[in-house]
Design an enzyme around this catalytic site. Structure first.
Site, PDB file in Angstrom:
ATOM      1  N   HIS A  60       0.862  -1.193   0.000  1.00 29.83           N
ATOM      2  CA  HIS A  60       0.000   0.000   0.000  1.00 29.83           C
ATOM      3  C   HIS A  60       0.896   1.240   0.000  1.00 29.83           C
ATOM      4  O   HIS A  60       1.914   1.257   0.705  1.00 29.83           O
ATOM      5  CB  HIS A  60      -0.896  -0.023   1.246  1.00 29.83           C
ATOM      6  CG  HIS A  60      -2.037   0.942   1.180  1.00 29.83           C
ATOM      7  ND1 HIS A  60      -1.859   2.300   1.345  1.00 29.83           N
ATOM      8  CD2 HIS A  60      -3.364   0.751   0.950  1.00 29.83           C
ATOM      9  CE1 HIS A  60      -3.042   2.898   1.221  1.00 29.83           C
ATOM     10  NE2 HIS A  60      -3.968   1.982   0.979  1.00 29.83           N
ATOM     11  N   CYS A 102       6.715  -9.823   3.875  1.00 30.16           N
ATOM     12  CA  CYS A 102       7.494  -9.673   5.101  1.00 30.16           C
ATOM     13  C   CYS A 102       8.603  -8.670   4.803  1.00 30.16           C
ATOM     14  O   CYS A 102       9.391  -8.874   3.872  1.00 30.16           O
ATOM     15  CB  CYS A 102       8.063 -11.023   5.516  1.00 30.16           C
ATOM     16  SG  CYS A 102       9.277 -10.909   6.843  1.00 30.16           S
ATOM     17  N   HIS A 105      12.190  -9.910   4.511  1.00 28.60           N
ATOM     18  CA  HIS A 105      12.377 -11.083   3.649  1.00 28.60           C
ATOM     19  C   HIS A 105      11.656 -10.979   2.317  1.00 28.60           C
ATOM     20  O   HIS A 105      11.494 -11.994   1.632  1.00 28.60           O
ATOM     21  CB  HIS A 105      11.930 -12.353   4.387  1.00 28.60           C
ATOM     22  CG  HIS A 105      12.702 -12.602   5.650  1.00 28.60           C
ATOM     23  ND1 HIS A 105      12.129 -12.676   6.888  1.00 28.60           N
ATOM     24  CD2 HIS A 105      14.042 -12.773   5.842  1.00 28.60           C
ATOM     25  CE1 HIS A 105      13.065 -12.890   7.807  1.00 28.60           C
ATOM     26  NE2 HIS A 105      14.230 -12.951   7.199  1.00 28.60           N
ATOM     27  N   MET A 110       9.346 -13.835   0.433  1.00 31.54           N
ATOM     28  CA  MET A 110       8.360 -14.116   1.480  1.00 31.54           C
ATOM     29  C   MET A 110       7.160 -13.191   1.294  1.00 31.54           C
ATOM     30  O   MET A 110       7.129 -12.073   1.820  1.00 31.54           O
ATOM     31  CB  MET A 110       8.985 -13.954   2.865  1.00 31.54           C
ATOM     32  CG  MET A 110       8.077 -14.451   3.987  1.00 31.54           C
ATOM     33  SD  MET A 110       8.949 -14.517   5.560  1.00 31.54           S
ATOM     34  CE  MET A 110       7.625 -15.059   6.642  1.00 31.54           C
TER      35      MET A 110
HETATM   36 CU   LIG Z   1      10.209 -12.728   7.180  1.00 30.78          CU
END
Ligand SMILES: [Cu+2]
Length: 157
Positions: A60, A102, A105, A110
Protein backbone atom coordinates in the site's frame (compact mmCIF):
# COMPACT_ATOMS: atom_id res chain seq x y z
CA UNK A 1 -0.10 -36.44 8.52
CA UNK A 2 -0.89 -32.75 8.63
CA UNK A 3 -4.34 -31.23 8.55
CA UNK A 4 -5.09 -27.67 7.60
CA UNK A 5 -8.29 -25.76 8.28
CA UNK A 6 -10.67 -25.30 5.40
CA UNK A 7 -10.20 -21.70 4.34
CA UNK A 8 -13.82 -21.26 3.37
CA UNK A 9 -15.23 -22.51 6.62
CA UNK A 10 -18.44 -20.75 7.55
CA UNK A 11 -18.86 -18.39 10.45
CA UNK A 12 -16.36 -16.01 11.92
CA UNK A 13 -13.64 -18.50 12.68
CA UNK A 14 -10.06 -17.34 12.49
CA UNK A 15 -7.93 -18.42 9.55
CA UNK A 16 -4.34 -19.13 10.58
CA UNK A 17 -1.23 -18.47 8.53
CA UNK A 18 2.17 -19.43 9.87
CA UNK A 19 5.53 -17.79 9.27
CA UNK A 20 8.33 -20.25 8.80
CA UNK A 21 12.03 -20.14 8.06
CA UNK A 22 15.28 -21.95 8.18
CA UNK A 23 17.77 -20.68 10.72
CA UNK A 24 19.85 -18.59 8.37
CA UNK A 25 16.84 -16.84 6.82
CA UNK A 26 17.75 -18.05 3.35
CA UNK A 27 14.46 -19.92 3.02
CA UNK A 28 11.44 -18.19 4.54
CA UNK A 29 7.75 -18.47 3.74
CA UNK A 30 4.14 -17.92 4.70
CA UNK A 31 2.12 -21.11 5.06
CA UNK A 32 -0.32 -21.20 3.40
CA UNK A 33 0.88 -18.69 0.81
CA UNK A 34 -2.62 -18.24 -0.58
CA UNK A 35 -6.01 -18.42 1.14
CA UNK A 36 -9.60 -17.73 0.17
CA UNK A 37 -11.79 -16.29 2.92
CA UNK A 38 -15.23 -14.75 3.23
CA UNK A 39 -15.72 -11.02 3.88
CA UNK A 40 -15.57 -10.36 7.61
CA UNK A 41 -13.27 -13.25 8.44
CA UNK A 42 -10.15 -12.70 10.47
CA UNK A 43 -6.71 -13.87 9.37
CA UNK A 44 -4.12 -14.46 12.08
CA UNK A 45 -0.42 -14.75 11.33
CA UNK A 46 1.85 -16.42 13.86
CA UNK A 47 5.61 -16.55 13.74
CA UNK A 48 6.52 -20.25 14.03
CA UNK A 49 10.11 -19.62 13.01
CA UNK A 50 12.34 -19.95 16.07
CA UNK A 51 15.24 -18.24 14.35
CA UNK A 52 13.83 -15.08 12.72
CA UNK A 53 11.52 -12.17 13.27
CA UNK A 54 8.97 -11.55 10.51
CA UNK A 55 6.36 -8.97 9.55
CA UNK A 56 3.10 -9.20 7.66
CA UNK A 57 2.74 -5.98 5.73
CA UNK A 58 0.21 -5.00 3.08
CA UNK A 59 1.34 -3.55 -0.23
CA UNK A 60 0.00 0.00 0.00
CA UNK A 61 1.32 3.50 -0.76
CA UNK A 62 0.69 4.51 2.86
CA UNK A 63 2.98 1.75 4.16
CA UNK A 64 6.59 2.27 3.07
CA UNK A 65 5.54 3.78 -0.31
CA UNK A 66 4.72 0.51 -2.00
CA UNK A 67 2.34 -0.09 -4.94
CA UNK A 68 -1.32 -0.63 -4.07
CA UNK A 69 -2.05 -4.36 -4.08
CA UNK A 70 -5.10 -4.49 -1.83
CA UNK A 71 -8.60 -3.20 -2.65
CA UNK A 72 -8.59 0.59 -2.99
CA UNK A 73 -11.04 1.10 -0.10
CA UNK A 74 -9.48 -1.47 2.23
CA UNK A 75 -7.40 -0.49 5.25
CA UNK A 76 -3.67 -1.19 4.97
CA UNK A 77 -1.78 -2.90 7.77
CA UNK A 78 1.72 -3.49 9.05
CA UNK A 79 2.37 -5.86 11.93
CA UNK A 80 5.86 -4.58 12.68
CA UNK A 81 8.31 -7.27 13.78
CA UNK A 82 6.81 -10.40 15.26
CA UNK A 83 9.15 -12.36 17.49
CA UNK A 84 8.94 -16.14 17.54
CA UNK A 85 5.54 -17.11 18.95
CA UNK A 86 3.92 -13.71 18.44
CA UNK A 87 0.76 -13.21 16.39
CA UNK A 88 -0.99 -10.45 14.46
CA UNK A 89 -4.55 -10.44 13.15
CA UNK A 90 -6.49 -8.52 10.51
CA UNK A 91 -10.23 -8.69 9.77
CA UNK A 92 -10.90 -8.31 6.06
CA UNK A 93 -14.29 -6.93 5.09
CA UNK A 94 -13.75 -5.56 1.57
CA UNK A 95 -13.90 -8.21 -1.18
CA UNK A 96 -10.86 -8.38 -3.41
CA UNK A 97 -7.27 -9.52 -3.65
CA UNK A 98 -4.80 -8.62 -0.90
CA UNK A 99 -1.07 -9.07 -1.42
CA UNK A 100 1.33 -8.78 1.48
CA UNK A 101 4.97 -9.38 2.31
CA UNK A 102 7.49 -9.67 5.10
CA UNK A 103 9.60 -6.51 5.29
CA UNK A 104 13.01 -8.12 5.96
CA UNK A 105 12.38 -11.08 3.65
CA UNK A 106 10.57 -9.65 0.61
CA UNK A 107 13.78 -10.16 -1.36
CA UNK A 108 13.76 -13.80 -0.29
CA UNK A 109 10.29 -14.13 -1.81
CA UNK A 110 8.36 -14.12 1.48
CA UNK A 111 4.98 -12.92 0.20
CA UNK A 112 1.39 -14.05 0.46
CA UNK A 113 -2.03 -13.45 -1.03
CA UNK A 114 -5.55 -13.46 0.38
CA UNK A 115 -8.65 -13.54 -1.80
CA UNK A 116 -11.69 -12.19 0.05
CA UNK A 117 -15.05 -13.21 -1.37
CA UNK A 118 -15.45 -12.84 -5.11
CA UNK A 119 -13.06 -10.19 -6.40
CA UNK A 120 -14.14 -7.93 -9.23
CA UNK A 121 -11.68 -7.33 -12.05
CA UNK A 122 -9.56 -4.26 -11.41
CA UNK A 123 -8.15 -2.19 -14.24
CA UNK A 124 -4.39 -1.81 -13.88
CA UNK A 125 -3.46 1.66 -12.76
CA UNK A 126 -0.55 3.73 -13.99
CA UNK A 127 2.74 3.04 -12.26
CA UNK A 128 3.58 5.77 -9.78
CA UNK A 129 7.34 6.34 -10.03
CA UNK A 130 7.49 7.52 -6.41
CA UNK A 131 6.54 4.04 -5.20
CA UNK A 132 9.06 1.23 -4.77
CA UNK A 133 8.23 -1.61 -7.19
CA UNK A 134 8.17 -5.24 -6.18
CA UNK A 135 11.23 -7.39 -6.90
CA UNK A 136 10.64 -10.23 -9.36
CA UNK A 137 11.06 -12.80 -6.61
CA UNK A 138 8.06 -11.28 -4.84
CA UNK A 139 5.96 -10.96 -8.00
CA UNK A 140 6.63 -14.62 -8.75
CA UNK A 141 5.65 -15.66 -5.24
CA UNK A 142 1.93 -14.89 -5.33
CA UNK A 143 -0.27 -17.89 -6.08
CA UNK A 144 -2.67 -17.16 -8.97
CA UNK A 145 -6.09 -15.85 -7.87
CA UNK A 146 -7.87 -18.59 -9.84
CA UNK A 147 -5.85 -21.28 -8.08
CA UNK A 148 -6.63 -19.81 -4.65
CA UNK A 149 -10.36 -19.68 -5.40
CA UNK A 150 -10.34 -23.21 -6.80
CA UNK A 151 -8.40 -24.79 -3.94
CA UNK A 152 -9.23 -22.55 -0.96
CA UNK A 153 -5.67 -22.92 0.27
CA UNK A 154 -2.42 -22.86 -1.70
CA UNK A 155 0.75 -23.96 0.00
CA UNK A 156 4.25 -23.05 -1.16
CA UNK A 157 6.67 -24.74 1.13
CU1 LIG B 1 10.21 -12.73 7.18
Amino acid sequence: MLFFPQARATGNDIIDVEMHGKDDGAHVWFDPAGIHVEPGQTVRWTNRDPGNSHTVTSYHPDVFDRPLRIPANAKPWNSDYLLPGQSFSVTLTVPGVYDYYCVPHEHAGMVGRIVVGTPQPVAPSAVDPSLTPLPDVALNGFPPVDEIIAKGIVRRV
